[in-house]
Scaffold this motif. Structure first.
Motif, PDB file in Angstrom:
ATOM      1  N   PRO A  93       0.672   4.432  -0.645  1.00 38.29           N
ATOM      2  CA  PRO A  93       0.149   5.760   0.223  1.00 38.29           C
ATOM      3  C   PRO A  93       0.363   5.764   1.455  1.00 38.29           C
ATOM      4  O   PRO A  93       0.895   6.326   2.075  1.00 38.29           O
ATOM      5  CB  PRO A  93      -1.200   6.044  -0.722  1.00 38.29           C
ATOM      6  CG  PRO A  93      -1.352   5.119  -1.786  1.00 38.29           C
ATOM      7  CD  PRO A  93      -0.506   4.068  -1.764  1.00 38.29           C
ATOM      8  N   ASP A 151       3.384   7.696   3.942  1.00 38.70           N
ATOM      9  CA  ASP A 151       2.659   8.447   5.063  1.00 38.70           C
ATOM     10  C   ASP A 151       3.299   8.050   6.050  1.00 38.70           C
ATOM     11  O   ASP A 151       3.810   9.161   7.035  1.00 38.70           O
ATOM     12  CB  ASP A 151       1.000   8.199   5.354  1.00 38.70           C
ATOM     13  CG  ASP A 151       0.146   8.659   4.239  1.00 38.70           C
ATOM     14  OD1 ASP A 151       0.316   9.638   3.447  1.00 38.70           O
ATOM     15  OD2 ASP A 151      -0.935   8.379   4.242  1.00 38.70           O
ATOM     16  N   ASN A 202       0.891  -1.175   0.058  1.00 33.18           N
ATOM     17  CA  ASN A 202       0.074   0.131   0.156  1.00 33.18           C
ATOM     18  C   ASN A 202       0.918   1.253  -0.123  1.00 33.18           C
ATOM     19  O   ASN A 202       1.194   1.756   0.944  1.00 33.18           O
ATOM     20  CB  ASN A 202      -1.011  -0.023   1.142  1.00 33.18           C
ATOM     21  CG  ASN A 202      -1.849   1.179   1.273  1.00 33.18           C
ATOM     22  OD1 ASN A 202      -1.903   2.115   0.663  1.00 33.18           O
ATOM     23  ND2 ASN A 202      -3.018   0.901   1.916  1.00 33.18           N
ATOM     24  N   VAL A 255       5.167  14.194   1.893  1.00 36.59           N
ATOM     25  CA  VAL A 255       4.623  13.416   0.716  1.00 36.59           C
ATOM     26  C   VAL A 255       4.466  14.281  -0.507  1.00 36.59           C
ATOM     27  O   VAL A 255       4.076  15.345  -0.488  1.00 36.59           O
ATOM     28  CB  VAL A 255       3.039  12.755   1.059  1.00 36.59           C
ATOM     29  CG1 VAL A 255       2.660  11.930   0.035  1.00 36.59           C
ATOM     30  CG2 VAL A 255       3.409  12.062   2.380  1.00 36.59           C
ATOM     31  N   ASP A 274       3.122  15.460  -3.978  1.00 39.34           N
ATOM     32  CA  ASP A 274       1.741  15.847  -4.580  1.00 39.34           C
ATOM     33  C   ASP A 274       1.695  15.954  -6.198  1.00 39.34           C
ATOM     34  O   ASP A 274       2.221  17.056  -6.710  1.00 39.34           O
ATOM     35  CB  ASP A 274       1.430  17.115  -3.984  1.00 39.34           C
ATOM     36  CG  ASP A 274       0.012  17.403  -4.492  1.00 39.34           C
ATOM     37  OD1 ASP A 274      -0.945  16.633  -5.195  1.00 39.34           O
ATOM     38  OD2 ASP A 274      -0.645  18.468  -4.183  1.00 39.34           O
ATOM     39  N   ARG A 305      -1.906   5.181  -9.026  1.00 43.31           N
ATOM     40  CA  ARG A 305      -2.350   4.156  -8.514  1.00 43.31           C
ATOM     41  C   ARG A 305      -0.977   3.274  -8.394  1.00 43.31           C
ATOM     42  O   ARG A 305      -0.258   3.087  -9.363  1.00 43.31           O
ATOM     43  CB  ARG A 305      -3.138   3.339  -9.249  1.00 43.31           C
ATOM     44  CG  ARG A 305      -3.444   1.754  -8.747  1.00 43.31           C
ATOM     45  CD  ARG A 305      -4.486   1.050  -9.542  1.00 43.31           C
ATOM     46  NE  ARG A 305      -5.683   1.892  -9.773  1.00 43.31           N
ATOM     47  CZ  ARG A 305      -6.827   2.185  -8.908  1.00 43.31           C
ATOM     48  NH1 ARG A 305      -6.734   1.487  -7.725  1.00 43.31           N
ATOM     49  NH2 ARG A 305      -7.975   2.769  -9.308  1.00 43.31           N
ATOM     50  N   ALA A 354       3.824   6.195  -4.373  1.00 37.83           N
ATOM     51  CA  ALA A 354       3.634   7.224  -3.797  1.00 37.83           C
ATOM     52  C   ALA A 354       5.179   7.623  -3.245  1.00 37.83           C
ATOM     53  O   ALA A 354       6.147   6.745  -3.238  1.00 37.83           O
ATOM     54  CB  ALA A 354       2.852   7.069  -2.526  1.00 37.83           C
ATOM     55  N   THR A 414      -3.514  10.744  -6.986  1.00 40.14           N
ATOM     56  CA  THR A 414      -2.220  10.434  -7.399  1.00 40.14           C
ATOM     57  C   THR A 414      -2.250   9.221  -8.424  1.00 40.14           C
ATOM     58  O   THR A 414      -3.160   8.562  -8.775  1.00 40.14           O
ATOM     59  CB  THR A 414      -1.599  10.156  -5.958  1.00 40.14           C
ATOM     60  OG1 THR A 414      -0.194   9.775  -6.289  1.00 40.14           O
ATOM     61  CG2 THR A 414      -2.249   8.754  -5.328  1.00 40.14           C
ATOM     62  N   HIS A 436      -6.102   9.820  -2.508  1.00 37.57           N
ATOM     63  CA  HIS A 436      -5.513   9.422  -1.013  1.00 37.57           C
ATOM     64  C   HIS A 436      -5.446  11.086  -0.366  1.00 37.57           C
ATOM     65  O   HIS A 436      -4.547  11.982  -0.969  1.00 37.57           O
ATOM     66  CB  HIS A 436      -4.228   8.747  -1.342  1.00 37.57           C
ATOM     67  CG  HIS A 436      -3.360   8.617   0.013  1.00 37.57           C
ATOM     68  ND1 HIS A 436      -4.041   7.623   0.864  1.00 37.57           N
ATOM     69  CD2 HIS A 436      -2.426   8.979   0.606  1.00 37.57           C
ATOM     70  CE1 HIS A 436      -3.174   7.663   1.884  1.00 37.57           C
ATOM     71  NE2 HIS A 436      -2.541   8.407   2.066  1.00 37.57           N
ATOM     72  N   ARG A 437      -5.883  10.816   0.709  1.00 41.07           N
ATOM     73  CA  ARG A 437      -5.995  12.358   1.393  1.00 41.07           C
ATOM     74  C   ARG A 437      -6.396  13.451   0.788  1.00 41.07           C
ATOM     75  O   ARG A 437      -5.746  14.413   0.776  1.00 41.07           O
ATOM     76  CB  ARG A 437      -4.587  12.384   2.166  1.00 41.07           C
ATOM     77  CG  ARG A 437      -4.250  11.277   2.962  1.00 41.07           C
ATOM     78  CD  ARG A 437      -3.029  11.671   4.057  1.00 41.07           C
ATOM     79  NE  ARG A 437      -2.692  10.410   4.944  1.00 41.07           N
ATOM     80  CZ  ARG A 437      -3.198  10.331   5.920  1.00 41.07           C
ATOM     81  NH1 ARG A 437      -3.928  11.132   6.586  1.00 41.07           N
ATOM     82  NH2 ARG A 437      -2.946   9.263   6.692  1.00 41.07           N
TER      83      ARG A 437
END
Length: 150
Positions: free
Chosen positions: A15, A19, A13, A29, A31, A60, A63, A58, A53-54
């Motif tokens: 993202p 984080d 995962n 992070v 953007d 897939r 991140a 972004t 995300h948040r």
């Protein structure tokens, strides 16, 4: 001439792991939402390649985080300095890391840093005390990747 580089970490995962590491290292992070919107608008990217995300759109499965003092491209969000990229892979972690991050506290701050990282989702594995050779904690991030705190 020195080369630019980034450390790439396989993940389940991206993202969520970004984080964690952004909070752990006090990084930003990245953007990429402006770039995502440009690529979608031009038809170079399909909606299936994008997640939110948040509150940001972004890519897939990807991140990244960057040091807050390093330069970055304002359109893509990509850092031009100290940077970690997380990419989702289908297989889980299967063995010991061949490469890991060492996180260094301020003098006398190791125990407080370890506690903060545990609060963020890390786990303690074992404390290592080599006397004059060093004293550190072996830990795991939320996906099981080992790292050390000294």
């Amino acid at each position: 001439m020195a080369l630019h580089w980034k450390l790439v970490v396989d993940s389940a995962n991206a993202p969520a792991l970004a984080d964690f590491w952004a909070a752990a290292l006090e990084y930003e992070v990245e953007d990429p939402s402006r770039l995502v919107e440009q690529l979608l608008g031009a038809g170079h990217l399909g909606e299936d390649a994008v997640v939110e995300h948040r509150g940001r759109r972004t890519f897939r499965g990807y991140a990244a985080i960057r040091h807050p003092d390093d330069p970055y491209d304002e359109t893509s969000g990509v850092g031009h300095g100290r940077r970690l990229l997380f990419q989702d892979v289908p297989e889980g972690k299967s063995g010991k890391n061949r490469l890991h991050v060492d996180v260094h506290s301020e003098p006398g701050g190791r125990d407080d840093l370890v506690a903060r990282l545990v609060d963020l989702g890390a786990t303690r594995v074992r404390e290592i005390d080599k006397g004059p050779g060093g004293h550190w904690w072996l830990m795991r991030d939320p996906e099981g990747n080992e790292f050390c705190v000294a």
